[in-house]
Design a protein around this motif. Sequence first.
Motif, PDB file in Angstrom:
ATOM      1  N   VAL A   3       4.767   7.415  17.531  1.00 15.21           N
ATOM      2  CA  VAL A   3       3.984   8.387  17.557  1.00 15.21           C
ATOM      3  C   VAL A   3       3.176   8.301  16.315  1.00 15.21           C
ATOM      4  CG1 VAL A   3       3.762  10.796  17.678  1.00 15.21           C
ATOM      5  CG2 VAL A   3       5.607   9.741  19.012  1.00 15.21           C
ATOM      6  N   VAL A   4       1.724   8.249  16.288  1.00 20.53           N
ATOM      7  CA  VAL A   4       0.964   7.826  15.138  1.00 20.53           C
ATOM      8  C   VAL A   4       0.106   9.178  14.934  1.00 20.53           C
ATOM      9  CG1 VAL A   4      -0.812   6.362  14.373  1.00 20.53           C
ATOM     10  CG2 VAL A   4       0.998   5.361  15.796  1.00 20.53           C
ATOM     11  N   TYR A   5       0.135   9.426  13.684  1.00 19.92           N
ATOM     12  CA  TYR A   5      -1.073  10.382  13.079  1.00 19.92           C
ATOM     13  C   TYR A   5      -1.903   9.891  12.228  1.00 19.92           C
ATOM     14  CZ  TYR A   5       1.958  11.547   9.092  1.00 19.92           C
ATOM     15  OH  TYR A   5       2.693  11.321   7.965  1.00 19.92           O
ATOM     16  N   ASP A   6      -2.920  10.619  11.732  1.00 17.70           N
ATOM     17  CA  ASP A   6      -3.928  10.126  10.857  1.00 17.70           C
ATOM     18  C   ASP A   6      -3.737  11.017   9.622  1.00 17.70           C
ATOM     19  OD1 ASP A   6      -6.050   9.547   9.169  1.00 17.70           O
ATOM     20  OD2 ASP A   6      -7.396   9.692  10.843  1.00 17.70           O
ATOM     21  N   ILE A   7      -3.313  10.237   8.336  1.00 14.24           N
ATOM     22  CA  ILE A   7      -2.768  11.040   7.259  1.00 14.24           C
ATOM     23  C   ILE A   7      -4.096  11.738   6.440  1.00 14.24           C
ATOM     24  CG2 ILE A   7      -1.120   9.426   6.633  1.00 14.24           C
ATOM     25  CD1 ILE A   7      -2.897   8.458   3.985  1.00 14.24           C
ATOM     26  N   THR A   8      -5.464  11.307   6.882  1.00  8.10           N
ATOM     27  CA  THR A   8      -6.444  11.910   6.426  1.00  8.10           C
ATOM     28  C   THR A   8      -6.873  13.309   7.371  1.00  8.10           C
ATOM     29  OG1 THR A   8      -8.073  10.544   7.749  1.00  8.10           O
ATOM     30  CG2 THR A   8      -7.472   9.772   5.867  1.00  8.10           C
ATOM     31  N   GLN A   9      -6.129  13.466   8.335  1.00 11.40           N
ATOM     32  CA  GLN A   9      -6.688  14.641   9.365  1.00 11.40           C
ATOM     33  C   GLN A   9      -5.235  15.283   9.693  1.00 11.40           C
ATOM     34  OE1 GLN A   9      -9.318  13.873  12.632  1.00 11.40           O
ATOM     35  NE2 GLN A   9     -10.532  12.727  11.505  1.00 11.40           N
ATOM     36  N   ASN A  30      -0.718   6.797   9.907  1.00 14.19           N
ATOM     37  CA  ASN A  30      -1.670   5.527   9.755  1.00 14.19           C
ATOM     38  C   ASN A  30      -2.660   6.165   8.684  1.00 14.19           C
ATOM     39  OD1 ASN A  30      -2.008   3.202  10.235  1.00 14.19           O
ATOM     40  ND2 ASN A  30      -3.588   3.735  11.553  1.00 14.19           N
ATOM     41  N   LYS A  31      -3.289   4.916   8.304  1.00 14.18           N
ATOM     42  CA  LYS A  31      -4.521   4.803   7.255  1.00 14.18           C
ATOM     43  C   LYS A  31      -3.916   5.114   5.629  1.00 14.18           C
ATOM     44  CE  LYS A  31      -8.179   6.468  10.500  1.00 14.18           C
ATOM     45  NZ  LYS A  31      -9.089   7.184  11.089  1.00 14.18           N
ATOM     46  N   SER A  32      -2.835   4.646   5.474  1.00 14.41           N
ATOM     47  CA  SER A  32      -2.235   4.767   4.046  1.00 14.41           C
ATOM     48  C   SER A  32      -3.186   4.223   3.147  1.00 14.41           C
ATOM     49  CB  SER A  32      -0.841   4.250   3.948  1.00 14.41           C
ATOM     50  OG  SER A  32      -0.942   2.663   4.157  1.00 14.41           O
ATOM     51  N   ASP A  33      -4.261   3.225   3.700  1.00 14.57           N
ATOM     52  CA  ASP A  33      -4.976   2.764   2.468  1.00 14.57           C
ATOM     53  C   ASP A  33      -6.229   3.642   2.200  1.00 14.57           C
ATOM     54  OD1 ASP A  33      -7.738   1.714   4.772  1.00 14.57           O
ATOM     55  OD2 ASP A  33      -5.419   2.051   5.629  1.00 14.57           O
ATOM     56  N   LEU A  34      -6.133   4.902   3.139  1.00 14.65           N
ATOM     57  CA  LEU A  34      -7.072   5.680   2.468  1.00 14.65           C
ATOM     58  C   LEU A  34      -6.367   6.938   1.833  1.00 14.65           C
ATOM     59  CD1 LEU A  34      -9.309   5.903   6.012  1.00 14.65           C
ATOM     60  CD2 LEU A  34      -9.786   4.713   3.580  1.00 14.65           C
ATOM     61  N   SER A  35      -5.376   6.771   1.064  1.00  9.16           N
ATOM     62  CA  SER A  35      -4.608   7.726   0.413  1.00  9.16           C
ATOM     63  C   SER A  35      -5.585   8.711  -0.591  1.00  9.16           C
ATOM     64  CB  SER A  35      -3.465   7.278  -0.514  1.00  9.16           C
ATOM     65  OG  SER A  35      -3.985   6.456  -1.420  1.00  9.16           O
ATOM     66  N   ALA A  36      -6.525   8.310  -1.036  1.00 10.67           N
ATOM     67  CA  ALA A  36      -7.204   9.137  -1.613  1.00 10.67           C
ATOM     68  C   ALA A  36      -7.895  10.316  -0.775  1.00 10.67           C
ATOM     69  CB  ALA A  36      -8.685   8.472  -2.184  1.00 10.67           C
ATOM     70  N   ARG A  37      -8.167   9.936   0.530  1.00  5.46           N
ATOM     71  CA  ARG A  37      -8.614  11.154   1.515  1.00  5.46           C
ATOM     72  C   ARG A  37      -7.431  11.703   2.126  1.00  5.46           C
ATOM     73  NH1 ARG A  37     -12.757   7.929   4.794  1.00  5.46           N
ATOM     74  NH2 ARG A  37     -12.310   9.699   6.192  1.00  5.46           N
ATOM     75  N   ARG A  38      -6.299  11.834   1.697  1.00  2.00           N
ATOM     76  CA  ARG A  38      -5.066  12.257   2.320  1.00  2.00           C
ATOM     77  C   ARG A  38      -5.206  13.728   2.564  1.00  2.00           C
ATOM     78  NH1 ARG A  38       0.263  10.852   2.878  1.00  2.00           N
ATOM     79  NH2 ARG A  38      -0.211   9.193   1.558  1.00  2.00           N
ATOM     80  N   ALA A  39      -4.862  14.223   3.840  1.00  2.00           N
ATOM     81  CA  ALA A  39      -4.985  15.657   4.157  1.00  2.00           C
ATOM     82  C   ALA A  39      -3.456  15.966   4.700  1.00  2.00           C
ATOM     83  CB  ALA A  39      -5.881  15.799   5.352  1.00  2.00           C
ATOM     84  N   VAL A  40      -2.571  15.117   4.825  1.00  2.00           N
ATOM     85  CA  VAL A  40      -1.295  15.369   5.120  1.00  2.00           C
ATOM     86  C   VAL A  40      -0.306  14.849   4.103  1.00  2.00           C
ATOM     87  CG1 VAL A  40       0.753  15.142   6.770  1.00  2.00           C
ATOM     88  CG2 VAL A  40      -1.738  15.065   7.655  1.00  2.00           C
ATOM     89  N   ASP A  41       0.553  15.677   3.510  1.00  6.68           N
ATOM     90  CA  ASP A  41       1.550  15.413   2.612  1.00  6.68           C
ATOM     91  C   ASP A  41       2.621  14.518   3.236  1.00  6.68           C
ATOM     92  OD1 ASP A  41       0.320  16.643   0.370  1.00  6.68           O
ATOM     93  OD2 ASP A  41       1.358  18.477   0.600  1.00  6.68           O
ATOM     94  N   THR A  42       2.798  13.332   2.342  1.00  9.13           N
ATOM     95  CA  THR A  42       4.027  12.565   2.568  1.00  9.13           C
ATOM     96  C   THR A  42       5.306  13.470   3.036  1.00  9.13           C
ATOM     97  OG1 THR A  42       2.948  10.697   1.594  1.00  9.13           O
ATOM     98  CG2 THR A  42       5.419  10.518   2.193  1.00  9.13           C
TER      99      THR A  42
END
Length: 112
Positions: free
Chosen positions: A11-17, A46-58
């Motif tokens: 199950v994949v989510y977008d860390i920027t949304q 997914n999109k860990s390469d966009l961590s500067a735009r992170r919207a979901v805390d690890t």
Amino acid sequence: MYYRNANCAVVVYDITQASSLDKAKSWVKELQRQADPNIVIALAGNKSDLSARRAVDTEEAKAYADDLNLLFFETSAKTATNVNELFTSIGAGLNPRGVDLNRPPPNTNCAC
């Protein structure tokens, strides 16, 4: 229907949304309700390469995954970060359940 006999699910989510994690949670709930009780479920941010735009805390996503005994990885489809690790971990989770990871694939020579 798609997952009724599944041994595993990613199950994949977008860390920027942030809303994508909520949607992922609903899929996890559905899998737990409908799929085999022994299904291996991995939650992938997914999109860990966009961590500067992170919207979901690890930590938030990991705590959720830990609470439900899900595998958890942050990945990048773009850079392949943690993709092999994700599938290796799923394989390790399947092997104790008697899934033969060395079984040759079925004959796919089809004149379809």
